[in-house]
Design an enzyme around this catalytic site. Structure first.
Site: not given
Lengths: 305, 305
Positions: A105-106
């Protein structure tokens, strides 16, 4: 990589991804005791323990499934030794022929997003050599920063033939707080979904795009709408099992070809031995319990087709 | 920690944070050559080089500033060796008395957000010991997943007296794609800002909350509105300098007490030696160039009061 994922899903007949999200209290006593005995009550021991635990599960299930999804937070909590365990897990799963979706989830902007994309999907140039940091096959990406944050990932995906899953509608109870807000007559998640379809247009595999989406199993009505908005995007579906999503809820996430979605289960598989249903296996045989849980999940999901 | 940050800002008279965002092409030749000479063209060499480069800058500027903000992506791109350099940088800056804001932009749900919060701000329990992973003082957090994603961070902040900065309005050109979308008559970033104010209400320091916000310098009109919506939240302001924000633009981000905002500069400081203005220092003396750039930035920002 999306072609490889689709092929493996067809071959295993399992649109399933096992979430390798180890918590320290999931790790069976014999594994934890051994690690702590050797390295004390340290981050190193925790890292070693979760790696051994993962390895047991992967060995027990790798022939049944197309992919795994290690959640990096569960490793990052143990600092560097945890991330060493993450890297070992990624490498080992790839050796075993599994597609690896790094649930990271960057999301950032410009050169920073490029750095994340290079660290997880591509490589960095050091002198004359290209070196690879974590080298997953797919990662999850947060869209809050807009196209600037996504494009660097798409560029690396094209270069490396890898893929991303963009968060569109997450499975958690408060996901609606921002994602469901109405922009005119459409909720935000639909607008994000339209962008996902657009971002994916110019990086198509044989039948699906390199750019997929995350849509939680807990919101099937929204899944149905999003399926139509992003027909060429694979949907990664969290929230099945422990979070409350059932097989019946999953149907709308698939296309008519029976493809287009891959359903994640984490706790339900890796911690199966703690469920009453699988308690006969015992803690020592936690991996066999996970195998049985995968077989049961496959059957459950097959029942919707 | 917010009290400590405010105090250090008052003491240094510098509402400034230096972004330690090392790119390999920023690292002076003598440092990179040494590292590659010792460890070859490897991730290990890259990690060693960025750590040496950072150390030089920190030694040259630590007495002038209250805080640093290492961007973890720039380390993560080099895999484990890069993250070792991140950890060394965090530890070293804390030894030097600097407040460390980990620019990690993490955000997930429930137990996963807890894992990130424990990994970066708190600790994990291993047997009888509490062990700390990265142990920054503050981190940046992405709000797309709603309160579920933020609350675990707030809980750890309360326990450890640490803080977060929530992304509200980012500095990049396409930040408006989703953040500016109108929900009724309000843009999404205002709604997120209202949530930031609410999340921060029950974890107040002496005058500011543990829950701050990120608002880009490139959108001063929006900064003005957000300043009013979140009067008790410190605003971390990226986008000054290299991204186009000027000192004049920064005034609205501050409260009338001259506090309430801290302005980040990354490239403009750490890569000052490559600017014509500071070229007299030469590559070998890159850290002195950074020191001069900090002095100039302090003066520039002081001019608005």
């Amino acid at each position: 990589m999306i072609n490889q994922l689709v092929e493996k899903i067809k071959k295993t007949q399992a649109p399933i991804v096992v979430g390798l999200d180890p918590m320290i209290n999931y790790v069976p006593k014999h594994i934890l005791d051994k690690a702590v005995g050797e390295q004390g009550e340290t981050l190193e021991a925790a890292g070693e323990a979760i790696w051994e635990y993962n390895k047991g599960i992967v060995d027990a299930v790798y022939d049944l499934i197309p992919a795994v999804k290690p959640q990096i937070a569960m490793y990052e909590q143990f600092g560097i030794p945890g991330l060493v365990a993450f890297k070992k897990t990624v490498d080992y799963c790839k050796e075993k022929g599994l597609v690896v979706i790094g649930d990271v989830k960057r999301g950032d902007i410009g050169s920073t997003s490029t750095a994340y994309a290079n660290g997880h999907l591509g490589g960095v140039q050091i002198g004359n050599k290209k070196c690879y940091g974590f080298d997953e096959d797919f990662v999850t990406v947060n869209p809050y920063l807009g196209t600037d944050g996504i494009k660097p990932f798409v560029d690396v995906c094209k270069e490396e033939k890898k893929g991303i899953f963009v968060l569109v509608k997450t499975s958690n109870p408060s996901s609606g707080e921002f994602q469901d807000q109405k922009i005119g007559d459409k909720p935000l998640y639909e607008i994000v979904g339209e962008h996902v379809a657009k971002w994916g247009e110019d990086c198509m595999g044989d039948s699906y795009s390199y750019v997929g989406a995350v849509v939680g199993a807990t919101y099937p009505e929204m899944g149905k709408v999003l399926r139509k908005i992003m027909p060429k995007s694979y949907i990664l579906v969290p929230g099945y099992g422990a979070q409350g999503g059932t097989a019946k809820d999953l149907k709308p996430y698939f296309n008519e070809d029976g493809l287009g979605a891959i359903v994640n289960s984490s706790r339900g598989i890796i911690c199966a031995y703690k469920q009453e249903k699988y308690s006969e296996f015992g803690e020592e045989n936690y991996a066999d319990a996970s195998r049985q849980a995968v077989i049961d999940m496959k059957e459950d999901i097959a029942s919707i087709f």
